[in-house]
Each structure stands twice: as C-alpha cells, then as structure tokens.
Design a protein around this motif. Structure first.
Motif, PDB file in Angstrom:
ATOM      1  N   LEU A 362       0.886  -1.149  -0.134  1.00  0.00           N
ATOM      2  CA  LEU A 362       0.032  -0.082   0.037  1.00  0.00           C
ATOM      3  C   LEU A 362       0.832   1.360   0.079  1.00  0.00           C
ATOM      4  N   ILE A 363       1.808   1.210   0.802  1.00  0.00           N
ATOM      5  CA  ILE A 363       2.708   2.446   0.831  1.00  0.00           C
ATOM      6  C   ILE A 363       3.367   2.493  -0.423  1.00  0.00           C
ATOM      7  N   SER A 365       3.085   1.392  -3.373  1.00  0.00           N
ATOM      8  CA  SER A 365       2.083   1.657  -4.631  1.00  0.00           C
ATOM      9  C   SER A 365       1.488   3.008  -4.420  1.00  0.00           C
ATOM     10  N   SER A 366       1.458   3.615  -3.306  1.00  0.00           N
ATOM     11  CA  SER A 366       0.960   4.883  -3.234  1.00  0.00           C
ATOM     12  C   SER A 366       1.920   6.084  -3.723  1.00  0.00           C
ATOM     13  N   PHE A 369       2.312   5.714  -7.452  1.00  0.00           N
ATOM     14  CA  PHE A 369       1.023   6.501  -8.018  1.00  0.00           C
ATOM     15  C   PHE A 369       1.398   7.875  -8.192  1.00  0.00           C
ATOM     16  N   CYS A 370       1.798   8.557  -7.100  1.00  0.00           N
ATOM     17  CA  CYS A 370       2.240   9.951  -7.235  1.00  0.00           C
ATOM     18  C   CYS A 370       3.199  10.333  -8.126  1.00  0.00           C
ATOM     19  N   LEU A 383      -2.964   4.898 -12.035  1.00  0.00           N
ATOM     20  CA  LEU A 383      -3.604   4.006 -11.202  1.00  0.00           C
ATOM     21  C   LEU A 383      -3.124   2.523 -11.478  1.00  0.00           C
ATOM     22  N   CYS A 386       0.063   1.580  -9.856  1.00  0.00           N
ATOM     23  CA  CYS A 386      -0.410   1.465  -8.534  1.00  0.00           C
ATOM     24  C   CYS A 386      -0.947   0.084  -7.987  1.00  0.00           C
ATOM     25  N   GLY A 390       0.854  -2.989  -6.226  1.00  0.00           N
ATOM     26  CA  GLY A 390       0.329  -3.417  -5.024  1.00  0.00           C
ATOM     27  C   GLY A 390       0.069  -4.733  -4.862  1.00  0.00           C
TER      28      GLY A 390
END
Length: 444
Positions: A362-363, A365-366, A369-370, A383, A386, A390
């Motif tokens: 989660l961390i 992939s976030s 994503f950014c 997306l 991400c 993940g």
C-alpha cells in the motif's frame, strides 16, 4: 588454554613465503590459513617439517577440499600418523572425503585401537549426530564416590579433548546422568556420584538424529556438549558446542547457495566440472520458467505496441515484488533453519508476511502512483501502475514465505532453488497484472 592457543596471528609480509618458525608460532587456525595460501608442493614441505601434533591441529582447521588434497599428496605413513593425532571426529570427516583405496590404505597403517574407533565412526551418516560426535569423553561408574571420581579424571583427562562433563553409566554401560567437572570437584567427600543426578532431567540424542536437530537442542538447552546414545541408551559419544558452530555455519552456507540453485557443498575450490553439474539443471529449469514470463508478455504484445511506456514500467513492478518476496523468503528460511518445524506456527508466519507485504504494498504503490502521475500526467496509467505493483508485492510476500514451507511439506530442502521459483511467480504475475490492467483500463 594451551600456550599454542594463545599465540598471536601471523602478520608477516603476505608476498613472502613464511618460514617454518613463523608457521609454528601461529595458532593452528591461523597456521591453516597460511598453509592453504601456499601451493601444494610448499604445503607438503611445511607439513613434513612440523611436529606431528602441530601438523594434525593445523590440518584439522583447513577447509575440507584442502585437507583432502594435502593428505593425498603426503606419503601414507606420515598421513596415517597425522590422522592418529587428530580428534576422532575430525579424522573421520577427513577420511570420509577420500577415495576408498586411499582411505583403506591409511586405516591399515593406523594403530589397531584407533583404527577400530575410526571404522565405527565411518559407519555413521555424516549428517547425523553419530557422524559429528566426538568419542573422547570422560566416563565414570555411577557407584564411584567423588574422591574416586577425581582420581580417575586425573588419570584420563590428559587424553580427552573436551573435559566439560563426566558421563555416568551403570553396570550395563547405559547412560544414567551427566555431571559437570565443577560439581564433582565441589561435592562433599564420600558422596556417591549417582546421588548428584537423582533429580536430573537427562537430555540425550539418538545417533541417527539429523545434525541440525542436534544443533537446535544444544542451543535450546544451553549445553556445552550433548551425549549421543544408541537405542539401548548406551553412550556412544558427544556433540560439542564447537561442532554446533561448524554445523550452523555449514547449514547457513548451504541454504544460501541452494536458494539460487548452486550446489549446497560448493566452494571456490570445488572442481569446476562439479560446479557445472550442480548448477546446470537449475539453469535449465530457470530458462523454462523464464519462458513462462516471456509468454505472458507475448499475450499482451498488442497492449505494449499501443502504449510503449508499459515496457518501461514492467521491470519496476517485477523487481519490487521480487525484492519483497526475497525478504520474506530469507526470513522464513532462517526461521526453518533455527527452530524445529512446527506446521501451525510456520503457516501463521506466512500470514504475518502477508500482512507485512500488504502494508508495504500500500505504501510503495501509493508513492509510485504519485510519481507516475507527476511524471506522465496520466491518472489512468498511474492507477494501473499502482494497482499492479501493490497486488504483485502482496503476492511476492506470500510466495516468498510459502515456497519454503511447500518444499518442506514435500520432503525437500526448503532453500533448494526457492529463489528461482519465486522469481518466476513475481515476474510472470507482475507482467500479467500490469499489462492486463492496462488493457482493461487504458486500452478499452
């Protein structure tokens, strides 16, 4: 500790051939390192000049293949005298690695009593307690009193390598207790030895138990030595803590090499054709597994053609998931190596790694994503990246933790080529998730 054991390591000029006096002045372990650095002709020359006991101690500290090559190049008489001066377990390990004809030749030149002992030790599987035990132990009759015991120990201790404990036996030679030499020395005059072990919880191990299990028991009970017995509880020998250090080091090295498909017992001194024979089958398997990943990419060739940036992002997903899986794999293999196998606890550890992989996924992939959105300005692509990253990281954590357990359940070495299986899963599924999601989200 003897005077020799207190000697400082040799610190002379590495470019100069050491003198005999310099080698004699070293601790046996340092002398072994020095001798291993010489060519075989110089090794033989120095061993011939060293006192037999010093030569035996130094050779015992050498690597297995170097020991075997050196003994093979010595004349049979000298080699046999050196073996007689070595601890029985060390001599057995050396003999076990020699050609049968050379082994028989050396045994025939050894004193009859020592020869019988070595032949007995050679019958044990080298990976069991019997194969690593030392037979130089102090054995006392349980009906002796403390004063008699001290007198007997004085008579025998000079010939014993490891006088940590005395082992008490009954009239049928069955082990009934273990007493530290300290307890015997501090016992009141006239106390019968069996009185010292009346409430003792005796810990022993069968001669056929795997040496890794022996190492676990010694570590678990904080022992300096663990007695090895036969099915009639008769004492055969002991495995000492210094043997455990060697076992743990050896098993750790084997696991590390087996993880990547190298031979478990390979060293840089192994014959190169032997290394090829050990590695080639796993390299062939790796090629086959790599073809699976290539086939997955081929399935989505059209997606890559329409959006070339996907080809750039594919290694990111695969590498990150692979690294996540390798972390879980390393922790799980270490756990299996350090403790007894407990099925329930092991699979709970898999769930633990799954939770770790989920949070890390989660961390990471976030963050990705950014970064992807900032660089490309495409929300859909960010997306997809991400989501694929993940999911593949979670899968990598699960696979890395479960592959060793599955191999264990199948009766295989948990470390054996586990890295190859893991890489196949994370690469092929990473490509599938990324390219499949891209096809669904971006190209429909």
């Amino acid at each position: 500790m003897s005077v020799k054991e207190e000697r400082a390591p040799f610190t002379g000029d590495d470019n100069d051939t050491p003198t005999l006096a310099e080698i004699e002045a070293q601790h046996p372990a340092d002398a072994a390192d020095t001798i291993e650095g010489l060519d075989i002709i110089d090794q033989v020359k120095f061993i011939k000049q060293l006192p037999i006991k010093d030569a035996a101690k130094s050779i015992a500290e050498m690597e297995d293949l170097d020991q075997q090559e050196l003994i093979t190049n010595l004349n049979r008489g000298l080699a046999a005298r050196i073996l007689e001066q070595m601890r029985p377990d060390d001599a057995t390990d050396l003999l076990d690695g020699l050609q049968d004809d050379l082994q028989k030749s050396l045994l025939s030149r050894i004193d009859a009593e020592d020869r019988a002992e070595l032949k007995t030790l050679l019958t044990f599987d080298p990976d069991t307690a019997g194969g690593v035990m030392n037979t130089e132990v102090v054995i006392l009759d349980q009906d002796l009193n403390a004063d008699q015991a001290v007198s007997k120990i004085r008579e025998e201790v000079e010939d014993k390598e490891i006088p940590y404990y005395a082992y008490l036996t009954d009239k049928k030679d069955r082990l009934v207790g273990v007493v530290s030499l300290r307890d015997i020395l501090l016992a009141k005059r006239g106390v019968i030895l069996k009185e010292l072990v009346k409430t003792q919880n005796l810990v022993t191990v069968g001669y056929n138990i795997d040496k890794e299990e022996v190492a676990h028991l010694i570590a678990h009970y904080n022992l300096l030595a663990l007695p090895v017995v036969d099915f009639g509880n008769r004492l055969l020998g002991v495995v000492t803590v210094d043997d455990v250090i060697d076992i743990i080091h050896e098993e750790a090295s084997e696991d590390m090499q087996a993880m990547v498909g190298a031979g478990a017992d390979e060293t840089t001194d192994s014959p190169w054709l032997y290394s090829v024979r050990m590695r080639l089958p796993w390299l062939i398997i790796n090629v086959i597994f790599s073809a699976i990943s290539a086939w997955v990419v081929h399935l989505f060739e059209g997606n890559i053609t329409q959006m070339a940036v996907l080809a750039v992002l594919m290694p990111v997903v695969a590498n990150q998931a692979g690294n996540t899986g390798q972390q879980a794999l390393a922790v799980m293999i270490r756990q299996l190596a350090m403790e007894r196998f407990d099925r329930k606890r092991a699979w709970l550890a898999v769930l633990r790694e799954l939770r770790i992989g989920l949070l890390n996924g989660l961390i990471i992939s976030s963050l990705v994503f950014c970064a992807a959105f900032a660089v490309t300005g495409k929300l859909g692509l960010a997306l997809v990246m991400c989501g694929a990253l993940g999911v593949d990281m979670v899968l990598g954590a699960f696979a890395g933790a479960s592959i060793p357990l599955l191999l264990k359940e199948l009766g295989r070495d948990p470390a054996q080529a586990s890295s190859i299986f893991l890489t196949t899963i994370t690469d092929s599924m990473g490509f599938f998730f990324l390219l499949g999601l891209a096809g669904l989200v971006l190209l429909t």
